[in-house]
Scaffold this active site. Structure first.
Site, PDB file in Angstrom:
ATOM      1  CD  GLU A 192       4.884   2.958  -6.988  1.00 24.25           C
ATOM      2  OE1 GLU A 192       4.281   3.671  -6.169  1.00 24.25           O
ATOM      3  OE2 GLU A 192       5.002   3.265  -8.200  1.00 24.25           O
TER       4      GLU A 192
ATOM      5  CE  LYS B 298       2.601   5.973  -8.291  1.00 26.76           C
ATOM      6  NZ  LYS B 298       3.449   5.355  -9.310  1.00 26.76           N
TER       7      LYS B 298
ATOM      8  CG  HIS C 103       0.499   1.052  -6.550  1.00 23.92           C
ATOM      9  ND1 HIS C 103       1.840   1.025  -6.836  1.00 23.92           N
ATOM     10  CD2 HIS C 103      -0.074   1.870  -7.457  1.00 23.92           C
ATOM     11  CE1 HIS C 103       2.059   1.817  -7.878  1.00 23.92           C
ATOM     12  NE2 HIS C 103       0.924   2.345  -8.267  1.00 23.92           N
TER      13      HIS C 103
ATOM     14  N   GLY D 214       5.810   4.862 -14.231  1.00 24.37           N
ATOM     15  CA  GLY D 214       6.863   5.845 -13.995  1.00 24.37           C
ATOM     16  C   GLY D 214       8.020   5.728 -14.966  1.00 24.37           C
TER      17      GLY D 214
ATOM     18  CB  SER E 223       3.757   6.042 -18.688  1.00 27.79           C
ATOM     19  OG  SER E 223       4.874   5.737 -17.862  1.00 27.79           O
TER      20      SER E 223
ATOM     21  CD  GLU F 102      -1.430   1.364 -11.488  1.00 23.19           C
ATOM     22  OE1 GLU F 102      -1.612   2.514 -11.853  1.00 23.19           O
ATOM     23  OE2 GLU F 102      -0.849   1.072 -10.431  1.00 23.19           O
TER      24      GLU F 102
ATOM     25  CG  ASN G 160      -1.140   6.330  -6.348  1.00 24.05           C
ATOM     26  OD1 ASN G 160      -0.963   6.896  -5.260  1.00 24.05           O
ATOM     27  ND2 ASN G 160      -0.616   5.150  -6.641  1.00 24.05           N
TER      28      ASN G 160
HETATM   29  P1  13P Z   1       2.731   6.778 -13.555  1.00 19.77           P
HETATM   30  O1  13P Z   1       1.497   7.421 -14.156  1.00 19.77           O
HETATM   31  O2  13P Z   1       3.665   7.776 -12.929  1.00 19.77           O
HETATM   32  O3  13P Z   1       3.393   5.845 -14.501  1.00 19.77           O
HETATM   33  O4  13P Z   1       2.204   5.884 -12.322  1.00 19.77           O
HETATM   34  C1  13P Z   1       1.139   5.036 -12.505  1.00 19.77           C
HETATM   35  C2  13P Z   1       0.732   4.521 -11.187  1.00 19.77           C
HETATM   36  O5  13P Z   1       1.480   3.813 -10.536  1.00 19.77           O
HETATM   37  C3  13P Z   1      -0.586   4.916 -10.661  1.00 19.77           C
HETATM   38  O6  13P Z   1      -0.912   4.180  -9.531  1.00 19.77           O
END
Ligand code: 13P
Length: 250
Positions: free
Chosen positions: A96, A11, A94, A172, A212, A166, A9
């Site tokens: 976010e 983003k 997601h 992140g 992560s 997640e 992803n």
């Molecule tokens: P990270 O791997 O940067 O923690 O992000 C995970 C994520 O949100 C994948 O959709």
């Protein structure tokens, strides 16, 4: 055997040129794998990405979409627009999108329904926040997100669903769920899908872990029996790291 998936992803990262460079690197370095490998560049670069990966096994997927067929929804993208450029898989829910764009379970249920009706595949994301886990509410939070987002679907829709657990506190942050925490939650998820539908559906649905995942921890997380792959953020933006994670799934 469940389908194994490693999806990147991206983003809100990478310009058109940067997308082209990373995709070149990924197609050149893609190892032999049983897993489906996917990337989700930003909307404006999807068309070029699909063209560029035409003869590659790497699939291009979208990060979001709207629930309506078309209409006065400024700034939004419809299922038919994705299908028209040969993108038939979409990430929905997601954290976010939930946190920054206020996407609720109810809105997500409408988006999922639309994607299913359009014959698309959905990577449905959910997961608890740190406070929920500290309060011991993580199982309840996940159960509610799944129930509200997915459990009105007919049984037949589940062939189009991929789940992505997640935990928000691991996204992140560099802090991953331990392989044991991931396994515990994934087994629980399979149980509630089994309770709501059938054991056969629960055994067939792929459940990805996200938060992560890095080259250094991927193999251990993927070795757990109910973890069928990963949804990768930061590490999917670096060609060698993403390919190392694909190698880790075997
Ligand atoms: P990270 O791997 O940067 O923690 O992000 C995970 C994520 O949100 C994948 O959709």
């Amino acid at each position: 055997m469940r389908t194994k998936i490693v999806a990147g992803n991206w983003k809100m990262n990478k310009t058109a040129r940067e997308t082209e460079i990373l995709l070149n690197e990924l197609s050149a370095k893609l190892p032999d794998t049983d897993a489906e490998v996917m990337v989700a560049p930003t909307f404006v670069n999807l068309t070029d990405a699909v063209r560029q990966l035409e003869s590659s096994a790497i699939q291009v997927v979208a990060q979001n979409m709207h629930f309506a067929d078309n209409g006065a929804y400024t700034g939004e993208i419809a299922a038919d627009m994705l299908l028209d450029i040969e993108v038939d898989t979409v990430i929905l829910g997601h954290s976010e999108r939930r946190a920054y764009f206020h996407e609720t379970d109810e809105l997500l249920a409408k988006k999922v329904k639309q994607a299913i009706e359009k014959n698309m595949r959905v990577i449905f994301c959910f997961g608890e926040e740190l406070n929920d886990r500290k309060a011991g509410k993580h199982f309840d939070v996940v159960a509610k997100q799944l129930k509200n987002g997915l459990f009105d679907l007919p049984e037949s829709a589940w062939a189009q669903i991929v789940l992505a657990y997640e935990p928000v506190w691991a996204i992140g942050t560099g802090e991953t769920a331990s392989p044991e925490q991931a396994q515990e939650m994934h087994a629980y998820i399979r149980k509630i899908v089994s309770d709501a539908y059938t054991n056969s559906i629960a055994q067939k649905v792929s459940i990805l872990y996200g938060g992560s995942v890095k080259p250094g921890n991927a193999a251990e997380i993927f070795s757990k029996p109910d973890v069928d792959g990963g949804l990768i953020g930061g590490a999917s933006l670096v060609g060698d790291d993403f390919m190392a994670i694909v190698k880790a799934i075997g």
